[in-house]
Design an enzyme around this catalytic site. Sequence first.
Site, PDB file in Angstrom:
ATOM      1  CG  ASP A 140      -5.752  -3.525   9.570  1.00 40.28           C
ATOM      2  OD1 ASP A 140      -6.250  -4.422  10.300  1.00 40.28           O
ATOM      3  OD2 ASP A 140      -6.418  -2.853   8.763  1.00 40.28           O
ATOM      4  CG  ASN A 178      -5.114  -4.659   4.718  1.00 41.60           C
ATOM      5  OD1 ASN A 178      -5.856  -4.158   3.870  1.00 41.60           O
ATOM      6  ND2 ASN A 178      -5.164  -4.312   5.997  1.00 41.60           N
ATOM      7  CG  ASP A 216      -4.705  -0.749   3.596  1.00 42.06           C
ATOM      8  OD1 ASP A 216      -4.274   0.358   4.007  1.00 42.06           O
ATOM      9  OD2 ASP A 216      -5.903  -1.026   3.604  1.00 42.06           O
TER      10      ASP A 216
END
Length: 287
Positions: free
Chosen positions: A207, A212, A225
Amino acid sequence: MTQTDQLYKVIKDYAGLDGDLQLIPINKGEIVFVIKKEIEYYTIEKNSQIGKVPMEYLRPYNGEYSTTSSWHNLLFEIPTYEDFDVVKMLSGGNMGKTELVQLKLTGKQYVRKRVYFGKKDKQKADQEVSIMQKLSSRYTVRLIWSYIDRSELVMITDYCELGDLKKVIKDLQLISEGERLNRVWDLFAQIIKAVDFMHSLGIIHRDIKPANIFIMEDGTARLGDFGLAKDISVEGFVAVAGTLNYQAAEVWTMKRMTLSSDVFAVGVCIYELITGENPFAAQQFLY
């Protein structure tokens, strides 16, 4: 900073940091001589070599903790819930509450994530802790402490003072193209080093996106994250997860993600840094 003359045992491996000669590698089980202690770091002597290591990798050799002062306890023990003041609530609390907190003793700020027992996200949080413990580096958001408090799993991580990459994308569009490209090259080098470090351990992020990637007070970037990160060192691939408009088309044709999927996501982020726009229109999250 406090002088000391004591032996300590290494409780887990630490690889040091490439290019930083002050931070030296140590191996679990070694006995080292601590010369002085600072916030988060010890200066040690090992085989006539002097350098620093993060405090979480060492414990007193005799296994006993002094109770003579709260300062000493802080250096060698995990802080308690009451050792922090809450500064404000933060976004990104899908697995519980996320707060900006300040350590009372030092005034240093951290991010505290609290995950309640009994929730389905507890397993995800445990996995994130395990991943972050492996990924401590100058290019990733570090897990400083993790512990059980009452009915919660608590994770204390670095606080990235300048927020995430989304704000940087906006700010970069306000400067000249030459300045913007120089800054993008600098950020790209740091982001790709974080990804390369993860991948060297067989871990995929799944992701990577501007939300992030975080910016420290000195302007350096850190990947964070790790809630969807997975160790794929054996299988070489994993199920699809993450954010659709940072994923390559082959992710959907193959119905799986590989380490190359992270590299593609970095490319999308770099495109955004340069142009201010995402190259794909889709806005959808997958879990």
